[in-house]
Design a protein around this motif. Structure first.
Motif, PDB file in Angstrom:
ATOM      1  N   THR A 154       0.810  -1.217   0.000  1.00 12.83           N
ATOM      2  CA  THR A 154       0.000   0.000   0.000  1.00 12.83           C
ATOM      3  C   THR A 154       0.845   1.270   0.000  1.00 12.83           C
ATOM      4  OG1 THR A 154      -0.230  -0.339   2.389  1.00 12.83           O
ATOM      5  CG2 THR A 154      -2.076  -1.008   0.999  1.00 12.83           C
ATOM      6  N   HIS A 197       1.147  -7.618   1.949  1.00  8.06           N
ATOM      7  CA  HIS A 197      -0.186  -7.018   1.901  1.00  8.06           C
ATOM      8  C   HIS A 197      -0.728  -6.937   3.326  1.00  8.06           C
ATOM      9  CE1 HIS A 197      -4.331  -6.224   0.818  1.00  8.06           C
ATOM     10  NE2 HIS A 197      -3.978  -6.119  -0.449  1.00  8.06           N
ATOM     11  N   GLU A 237      -5.492  -4.268  -7.558  1.00  3.78           N
ATOM     12  CA  GLU A 237      -6.077  -3.348  -6.578  1.00  3.78           C
ATOM     13  C   GLU A 237      -5.594  -1.921  -6.851  1.00  3.78           C
ATOM     14  OE1 GLU A 237      -5.340  -4.504  -2.556  1.00  3.78           O
ATOM     15  OE2 GLU A 237      -5.632  -6.647  -2.966  1.00  3.78           O
ATOM     16  N   GLU A 262      -7.432  -0.248  -9.649  1.00  2.00           N
ATOM     17  CA  GLU A 262      -8.803   0.167  -9.324  1.00  2.00           C
ATOM     18  C   GLU A 262      -8.838   1.516  -8.623  1.00  2.00           C
ATOM     19  OE1 GLU A 262     -10.415  -2.998  -7.018  1.00  2.00           O
ATOM     20  OE2 GLU A 262     -10.573  -4.386  -8.717  1.00  2.00           O
ATOM     21  N   LYS A 263      -7.754   1.841  -7.909  1.00  2.00           N
ATOM     22  CA  LYS A 263      -7.702   3.105  -7.158  1.00  2.00           C
ATOM     23  C   LYS A 263      -6.902   4.187  -7.878  1.00  2.00           C
ATOM     24  CE  LYS A 263      -8.201   0.934  -2.613  1.00  2.00           C
ATOM     25  NZ  LYS A 263      -7.655   0.804  -1.241  1.00  2.00           N
TER      26      LYS A 263
END
Length: 292
Positions: A149, A178, A287, A290-291
């Protein structure tokens, strides 16, 4: 079991609390933000609102618990970050001792074996030393890899300059993790019997920055996305210009230098530890897209 979780409902705390509540445990989530109380209670946990640096608050919260997940906030206070982090760890330790807690899982990091030259990780090294002195508690030091992240911090760079980069080279080995894999590992450790003091690494994948840029680029339709190595000065000034406080930018630059030299990852890589996490780089890249 009665379990206390620090870390509020963050990237680790939320999936961890959900797992433990679903398994029928009595879960209390610590948060410094009173606005989180409703969200915590909504998932079936109790909320304990207060500061992780407040020994009295922590002690009252811990009394009667079977196990504690201890996580000190990153960049605690914005200034004197390492010393503030260590002070919070010391507050946890005092409360654990006073409340006579028998099982503790502490979130640590790769590089926590080193006393310095690792940026903000240095605080975790000192907290591990403090927890090692807890006489009655079985403690697992859960040393996590570089959070996937954290790569979201590169979004402005990708959109503005069409690159990813940091002050370490394209080909080094980076243990990645993660947050959901961390949550799974924390739950496993909290619920199992343990004695003494133990180290467990939680890693989802080991890849190079070049592979990171390639996977992210493929996911966001930028197949030529390069990884660019910056100098320490370029890295420092770039973070300051992006709005980070100078002290925090300096710590992150030092951490990057430690990754570049290989010393932060050396204990994990040479120790031949297992890769327990299930979420691989390509999974996270989806992921990310998507952001993005």
């Amino acid at each position: 079991m009665k379990i206390i979780l620090s870390g509020s409902l963050g990237n680790i705390g939320k999936p961890l609390a959900n797992k433990l509540v679903a398994a029928g445990h009595d879960v209390t989530v610590i948060s410094s933000n009173a606005d989180k109380k409703e969200a915590i209670e909504k998932i079936g946990a109790k909320a304990a609102i207060g500061s992780v640096s407040d020994v009295a608050f922590l002690t009252d919260t811990f009394i009667g618990a079977d196990a504690i997940f201890a996580m000190t906030p990153p960049n605690l206070g914005g200034k004197n970050v390492v010393s503030n982090t260590v002070a919070a760890g010391e507050a946890f330790a005092k409360a654990i001792q006073t409340a006579n807690i028998k099982r503790v899982v502490m979130l640590s990091s790769i590089g926590a074996d080193l006393p310095g030259g690792t940026g903000p990780i240095a605080g975790l090294h000192h907290i591990e030393a403090v927890y090692n002195k807890l006489e009655s508690a079985a403690v697992t030091f859960l040393r996590a890899g570089f959070f996937y992240t954290n790569l979201y911090n590169d979004v402005p760079m990708i959109k503005g300059a069409g690159i990813m980069g940091a002050n370490y080279p394209v080909g080094i080995k980076m243990p990645l993790v993660h947050p959901e894999d961390i949550a799974t590992a924390v739950a496993e450790e909290l619920l199992k019997e343990a004695t003494g003091k133990n180290i467990r690494y939680i890693i989802s994948d080991v890849r190079t920055p070049g592979e990171i840029a390639k996977a992210v680029g493929l996911a966001i339709d930028k197949t030529d996305l390069p990884w660019v190595e910056f100098t320490d000065e370029q890295s420092l000034q770039g973070m300051i210009q992006a709005g980070l406080p100078e002290e925090i930018a300096g710590l992150y630059t030092e951490m990057g230098s430690g990754l570049r030299s290989g010393k932060i990852t050396e204990d994990f890589i040479k120790g031949n530890f297992s890769i327990d996490g299930k979420i691989k780089l390509e999974d996270f890249a989806k992921e990310f897209a998507e952001k993005f």
